[in-house]
Write a protein that holds these residues in place. Structure first.
Motif, PDB file in Angstrom:
ATOM      1  N   ALA A  66       0.875  -1.190  -0.070  1.00 18.29           N
ATOM      2  CA  ALA A  66       0.082   0.049  -0.107  1.00 18.29           C
ATOM      3  C   ALA A  66       1.029   1.248  -0.027  1.00 18.29           C
ATOM      4  O   ALA A  66       0.512   2.231  -0.730  1.00 18.29           O
ATOM      5  CB  ALA A  66      -0.920  -0.005   1.208  1.00 18.29           C
ATOM      6  N   GLU A  67       2.066   1.145   0.744  1.00 18.28           N
ATOM      7  CA  GLU A  67       2.751   2.472   0.982  1.00 18.28           C
ATOM      8  C   GLU A  67       4.115   2.388   0.229  1.00 18.28           C
ATOM      9  O   GLU A  67       4.641   3.586   0.061  1.00 18.28           O
ATOM     10  CB  GLU A  67       2.982   2.907   2.431  1.00 18.28           C
ATOM     11  CG  GLU A  67       1.777   2.636   3.386  1.00 18.28           C
ATOM     12  CD  GLU A  67       1.206   4.109   3.315  1.00 18.28           C
ATOM     13  OE1 GLU A  67       1.832   5.259   2.487  1.00 18.28           O
ATOM     14  OE2 GLU A  67      -0.087   4.317   3.853  1.00 18.28           O
ATOM     15  N   GLY A  68       4.554   1.381  -0.370  1.00 15.38           N
ATOM     16  CA  GLY A  68       5.927   1.106  -0.720  1.00 15.38           C
ATOM     17  C   GLY A  68       6.617   1.058   0.299  1.00 15.38           C
ATOM     18  O   GLY A  68       6.786   1.165   1.584  1.00 15.38           O
ATOM     19  N   ALA A  69       8.033   0.680  -0.100  1.00 17.96           N
ATOM     20  CA  ALA A  69       8.860   0.178   0.839  1.00 17.96           C
ATOM     21  C   ALA A  69       9.378   1.751   1.652  1.00 17.96           C
ATOM     22  O   ALA A  69       9.920   1.620   2.921  1.00 17.96           O
ATOM     23  CB  ALA A  69      10.289  -0.236   0.326  1.00 17.96           C
ATOM     24  N   ALA A  70       9.401   2.725   0.754  1.00 20.68           N
ATOM     25  CA  ALA A  70       9.759   4.062   1.509  1.00 20.68           C
ATOM     26  C   ALA A  70       8.732   4.436   2.619  1.00 20.68           C
ATOM     27  O   ALA A  70       9.091   5.295   3.579  1.00 20.68           O
ATOM     28  CB  ALA A  70       9.796   4.953   0.517  1.00 20.68           C
ATOM     29  N   GLY A  71       7.528   3.777   2.503  1.00 13.36           N
ATOM     30  CA  GLY A  71       6.535   4.208   3.506  1.00 13.36           C
ATOM     31  C   GLY A  71       6.997   3.644   4.918  1.00 13.36           C
ATOM     32  O   GLY A  71       6.220   4.129   5.795  1.00 13.36           O
ATOM     33  N   LEU A  72       7.727   2.784   5.061  1.00 12.02           N
ATOM     34  CA  LEU A  72       8.047   2.113   6.167  1.00 12.02           C
ATOM     35  C   LEU A  72       8.728   3.245   7.014  1.00 12.02           C
ATOM     36  O   LEU A  72       8.730   3.116   8.292  1.00 12.02           O
ATOM     37  CB  LEU A  72       8.878   0.850   6.227  1.00 12.02           C
ATOM     38  CG  LEU A  72       8.210  -0.301   5.576  1.00 12.02           C
ATOM     39  CD1 LEU A  72       9.103  -1.573   5.202  1.00 12.02           C
ATOM     40  CD2 LEU A  72       7.066  -0.920   6.706  1.00 12.02           C
ATOM     41  N   TYR A  73       9.472   4.108   6.570  1.00  9.77           N
ATOM     42  CA  TYR A  73       9.972   5.207   6.995  1.00  9.77           C
ATOM     43  C   TYR A  73       9.548   6.536   6.774  1.00  9.77           C
ATOM     44  O   TYR A  73       9.985   7.694   7.148  1.00  9.77           O
ATOM     45  CB  TYR A  73      11.515   5.476   6.470  1.00  9.77           C
ATOM     46  CG  TYR A  73      12.311   3.991   6.913  1.00  9.77           C
ATOM     47  CD1 TYR A  73      12.929   4.390   8.112  1.00  9.77           C
ATOM     48  CD2 TYR A  73      12.588   2.867   6.401  1.00  9.77           C
ATOM     49  CE1 TYR A  73      13.853   3.287   8.580  1.00  9.77           C
ATOM     50  CE2 TYR A  73      13.366   1.989   6.682  1.00  9.77           C
ATOM     51  CZ  TYR A  73      13.986   2.054   7.883  1.00  9.77           C
ATOM     52  OH  TYR A  73      14.846   0.970   8.317  1.00  9.77           O
ATOM     53  N   LYS A  74       8.061   6.547   6.584  1.00 14.35           N
ATOM     54  CA  LYS A  74       7.519   7.960   6.534  1.00 14.35           C
ATOM     55  C   LYS A  74       7.333   8.589   7.922  1.00 14.35           C
ATOM     56  O   LYS A  74       7.501   9.734   7.709  1.00 14.35           O
ATOM     57  CB  LYS A  74       5.971   7.533   6.052  1.00 14.35           C
ATOM     58  CG  LYS A  74       5.094   8.957   5.877  1.00 14.35           C
ATOM     59  CD  LYS A  74       3.784   8.515   5.391  1.00 14.35           C
ATOM     60  CE  LYS A  74       3.065   7.823   6.240  1.00 14.35           C
ATOM     61  NZ  LYS A  74       1.629   7.600   5.711  1.00 14.35           N
ATOM     62  N   GLY A  75       7.304   7.788   8.792  1.00 12.59           N
ATOM     63  CA  GLY A  75       7.456   8.329  10.180  1.00 12.59           C
ATOM     64  C   GLY A  75       8.665   8.556  10.941  1.00 12.59           C
ATOM     65  O   GLY A  75       8.599   8.640  12.037  1.00 12.59           O
ATOM     66  N   LEU A  76       9.663   8.530   9.934  1.00 11.37           N
ATOM     67  CA  LEU A  76      11.100   8.304  10.895  1.00 11.37           C
ATOM     68  C   LEU A  76      11.325   9.884  11.525  1.00 11.37           C
ATOM     69  O   LEU A  76      11.895   9.782  12.668  1.00 11.37           O
ATOM     70  CB  LEU A  76      12.267   8.130   9.916  1.00 11.37           C
ATOM     71  CG  LEU A  76      13.597   7.943  10.477  1.00 11.37           C
ATOM     72  CD1 LEU A  76      13.816   7.350  11.452  1.00 11.37           C
ATOM     73  CD2 LEU A  76      14.592   7.741   9.361  1.00 11.37           C
TER      74      LEU A  76
ATOM     75  N   ALA B 191      -2.781   7.239   9.054  1.00  8.75           N
ATOM     76  CA  ALA B 191      -3.687   8.017   7.784  1.00  8.75           C
ATOM     77  C   ALA B 191      -2.554   7.940   6.472  1.00  8.75           C
ATOM     78  O   ALA B 191      -1.424   8.497   6.621  1.00  8.75           O
ATOM     79  CB  ALA B 191      -3.821   9.153   8.144  1.00  8.75           C
ATOM     80  N   LYS B 192      -3.163   7.427   5.464  1.00  8.42           N
ATOM     81  CA  LYS B 192      -2.281   7.095   4.330  1.00  8.42           C
ATOM     82  C   LYS B 192      -2.256   8.671   3.703  1.00  8.42           C
ATOM     83  O   LYS B 192      -3.128   9.416   3.379  1.00  8.42           O
ATOM     84  CB  LYS B 192      -2.910   6.221   3.311  1.00  8.42           C
ATOM     85  CG  LYS B 192      -2.199   6.164   2.011  1.00  8.42           C
ATOM     86  CD  LYS B 192      -2.870   5.218   1.106  1.00  8.42           C
ATOM     87  CE  LYS B 192      -2.114   4.934  -0.269  1.00  8.42           C
ATOM     88  NZ  LYS B 192      -2.611   4.013  -1.079  1.00  8.42           N
ATOM     89  N   GLY B 193      -0.859   9.037   3.403  1.00  9.98           N
ATOM     90  CA  GLY B 193      -0.605  10.087   2.760  1.00  9.98           C
ATOM     91  C   GLY B 193      -0.752  11.362   3.436  1.00  9.98           C
ATOM     92  O   GLY B 193      -0.720  12.691   3.319  1.00  9.98           O
ATOM     93  N   ALA B 194      -0.984  11.439   4.795  1.00 11.89           N
ATOM     94  CA  ALA B 194      -0.873  12.648   5.879  1.00 11.89           C
ATOM     95  C   ALA B 194       0.225  13.011   5.948  1.00 11.89           C
ATOM     96  O   ALA B 194       1.202  12.597   6.047  1.00 11.89           O
ATOM     97  CB  ALA B 194      -1.793  11.895   7.198  1.00 11.89           C
ATOM     98  N   THR B 195       0.061  14.443   6.418  1.00  7.88           N
ATOM     99  CA  THR B 195       1.301  15.335   6.559  1.00  7.88           C
ATOM    100  C   THR B 195       1.375  15.776   8.099  1.00  7.88           C
ATOM    101  O   THR B 195       0.269  15.506   8.740  1.00  7.88           O
ATOM    102  CB  THR B 195       1.546  16.438   5.693  1.00  7.88           C
ATOM    103  OG1 THR B 195       0.241  17.206   6.144  1.00  7.88           O
ATOM    104  CG2 THR B 195       1.494  15.851   4.475  1.00  7.88           C
TER     105      THR B 195
END
Length: 357
Positions: free
Chosen positions: A210-220, A294-298
């Motif tokens: 759903a988020e891609g591998a980079a999504g795992l680090y979205k919250g870093l 939340a997907k795509g949230a900032t």
């Protein structure tokens, strides 16, 4: 003779108050050999200083840092897994405060909708993620504490010890969060989106799809924002509180206290430090929960939805209870592991004895 490269300039005062007494009086370093002993080699049998086994683990050797990392796995992984029910309610209170109004109703809603089994949803990524984080956090903290102490020199290592604690813990946490972030992302998604996945085995590939591998680090970055201040407070306040307890509350010098008494001090100081940690890091904790749910949230979306006041207060009482207990247990388990393998407990040099004339 120049000191061995294995010797730290700060461990002398951390683990032997005798060295500190000489530093405070401005005596040459060579005079310490008269009344103090290296924590790495042999010493007189009457020395009260806590020491590592002579032939087992040499202080500040690779084996020492490996033992500290193992202690971090033991303390962080198990404690975070044990408080999964509290973490689950806390995350849902942050994401949906209308449905999960308070601690009591939060547990009630989860019990009604998911049953008792639901209280441990996400325990596997919690265990794996925080075990990896604990290994890096404690192992690298010991490494950086020594490294920065060596850079500072003996007098400055004593004078600016709090800054060394802060710098060492911050450096360690930067690395530790890289290890934690993927498991934290999956954990939050599993815990706050019913039906998303049962756990790590199906949740991890579903998250990546759903988020891609980079999504795992979205919250870093928010994770750094939460964990770095948390860890700086956790280590610096713990070291300071332990020192104050031995200085003002316990009449017996640390080196003469029993191991069980020292471990009791470690738990008490850890609990107090945990309360401070929870308060300092709570706004970022709300951001991490929001962004991973939340997907795509900032970050801007999170601030707008939760509000500035909400960032500081939503779910805070539960987090104080959780983090206080968690941090106290972590320090207790970490120092218990160190004692088990023959290493000294962390922090709290005792009062300096009267120097030998």
């Amino acid at each position: 003779m120049a000191p061995s490269s294995d010797q730290s300039l700060i461990p002398g005062f951390l683990y032997s108050s005798k060295i500190l007494s000489h530093l405070d009086q401005g005596l040459p370093a060579s005079t310490t050999s008269i009344v103090s002993h290296s924590p790495y080699g042999t010493s007189h049998n009457k020395s009260p200083m806590i020491q590592a086994p002579k032939e087992s683990i040499r202080m500040y050797s690779p084996a020492y840092y490996a033992a500290c990392s193992a202690g971090g796995i033991f303390s962080c992984g198990l404690t975070h897994m044990a408080v999964t029910p509290l973490d689950l309610v806390k995350c849902n209170m942050q994401i949906d405060p209308v449905k999960y109004k308070n601690i009591t109703s939060g547990f009630g809603v989860l019990l009604k909708e998911q049953g008792a089994k639901g209280f441990f949803r996400g325990w596997v990524p919690t265990l794996l993620g925080y075990s990896a984080q604990g290994a890096c956090k404690f192992g690298f903290y010991e490494f950086f504490k020594k490294y920065y102490s060596d850079l500072a020199g003996p007098e400055n290592a004593v004078k600016y010890k709090t800054f060394i604690y802060l710098a060492g813990s911050a450096s360690a946490e930067v690395i530790a969060d890289v290890a934690l972030c993927p498991m934290e992302a999956v954990k939050v998604r599993v815990q706050t989106q019913p039906g998303f996945a049962r756990g790590l085995a199906d949740g991890f590939p579903k998250f990546v799809k759903a988020e891609g591998a980079a999504g795992l680090y979205k919250g870093l970055v928010p994770l750094w924002g939460r964990q770095i201040p948390y860890t700086m407070m956790k280590f610096a306040s713990f070291e300071t509180i332990v020192e104050l307890i031995y200085k003002h509350a316990i009449p017996t010098p640390k080196e003469k206290c029993s191991k069980s008494s020292q471990l009791g001090v470690s738990f008490a100081a850890g609990y107090i430090a945990g309360v401070l940690c929870a308060i300092v890091s709570h706004p970022a904790d709300n951001l991490v929960s929001f962004l991973n749910n939340a997907k795509g949230a900032t970050i801007g979306d999170a601030v707008k939805k939760i509000g500035v006041v909400g960032l500081f207060t939503r779910g805070l009482p539960l987090r104080i209870v959780m983090i206080g207990t968690l941090t106290g247990a972590q320090w207790g388990l970490y120092d218990s592991f160190k004692v088990f393998v023959g290493l000294p407990t962390t922090g709290g040099s005792a009062r300096a004895p009267v120097p030998v004339k």
